[in-house]
Design an enzyme around this catalytic site. Sequence first.
Site, PDB file in Angstrom:
ATOM      1  N   ASP A 107       5.218 -11.434  -6.278  1.00  0.00           N
ATOM      2  CA  ASP A 107       4.782  -9.705  -5.573  1.00  0.00           C
ATOM      3  C   ASP A 107       3.278  -9.224  -6.066  1.00  0.00           C
ATOM      4  O   ASP A 107       2.356 -10.908  -7.257  1.00  0.00           O
ATOM      5  CB  ASP A 107       5.585  -9.049  -6.616  1.00  0.00           C
TER       6      ASP A 107
HETATM    7  N1  URA Z   1      11.385 -11.491  -9.248  1.00  0.00           N
HETATM    8  C1  URA Z   1      10.612 -10.785  -8.682  1.00  0.00           C
HETATM    9  O1  URA Z   1      10.904  -9.626  -9.135  1.00  0.00           O
HETATM   10  N2  URA Z   1       8.912 -10.256  -8.812  1.00  0.00           N
HETATM   11  C2  URA Z   1       8.703 -11.525  -8.891  1.00  0.00           C
HETATM   12  O2  URA Z   1       7.041 -12.070  -7.990  1.00  0.00           O
HETATM   13  C3  URA Z   1       8.911 -13.338  -8.656  1.00  0.00           C
HETATM   14  C4  URA Z   1      10.403 -12.544  -8.663  1.00  0.00           C
END
Ligand code: URA
Length: 238
Positions: A107
């Site tokens: 993310d």
């Molecule tokens: N889980 C999440 O919530 N975000 C990420 O970037 C990776 C795994």
Amino acid sequence: MAAERLQKILAQAGVASRRAAEELIRQGKVRVDGQVITELGTRVDPSRQTICCEGKPLTLAEEKIYLLLNKPVGYVTTASDPQGRPVVTTLVKHLTALRVFPVGRLDLDTEGALLLTNDGELAQRIQHPSFEVRKSYEAVVAGQPARDTIFRLEQGIELEGRRTWPARIRTLASTKKESRLEITIHEGRKRQVRKMFAAVGHPVLRLKRIAYGGLLLGGLPTGQARILDPRELARIFG
Ligand code: URA
């Protein structure tokens, strides 16, 4: 890729031995950008020029490269971003002229270990669910999750109509206000860790991926990348 002697390029592409490649050139069977080249030792840059041998374009086996980046918060893991946000590939440009792409996603607001490569085959293999590459994250969550909450998350919870696979969670530090946990999962659902903790009432405040398979982020500073030794790749599956 830098300019090389034409016969060497032909030999490396598997067209013929170096000696036989020289013969092909002398016989006028090799064209560079449409022009017949008969002079041995002509230097050619195969990344910019088109080489044809007996009318067939040469396909060069591209060098494969694997990089581990400590992605900073605020970078997107797509190749480009319509909103103009910074993209992770700009952080590795100084390390390679080859075009690489991220394996999987992190993310915008997640930091940590991200693998980048130009090896599409390996990228697909790694991400296939049958490999179950484990990913470990350090998550700072709001509040103090109870023991049975942790247990429930570890067993698997219902998330968007599907049960999550078993996870492992270790508490690293905990106060009433927030807790620092290490969680290891084998899936890669979108925003999975955030959704899991949100579902049990402990929203994630900060998230960092500390390991991708057996590849550890270690002391790699935020925003920096390093080229992986091909032998290290095996650790992904380890
Ligand atoms: N889980 C999440 O919530 N975000 C990420 O970037 C990776 C795994």
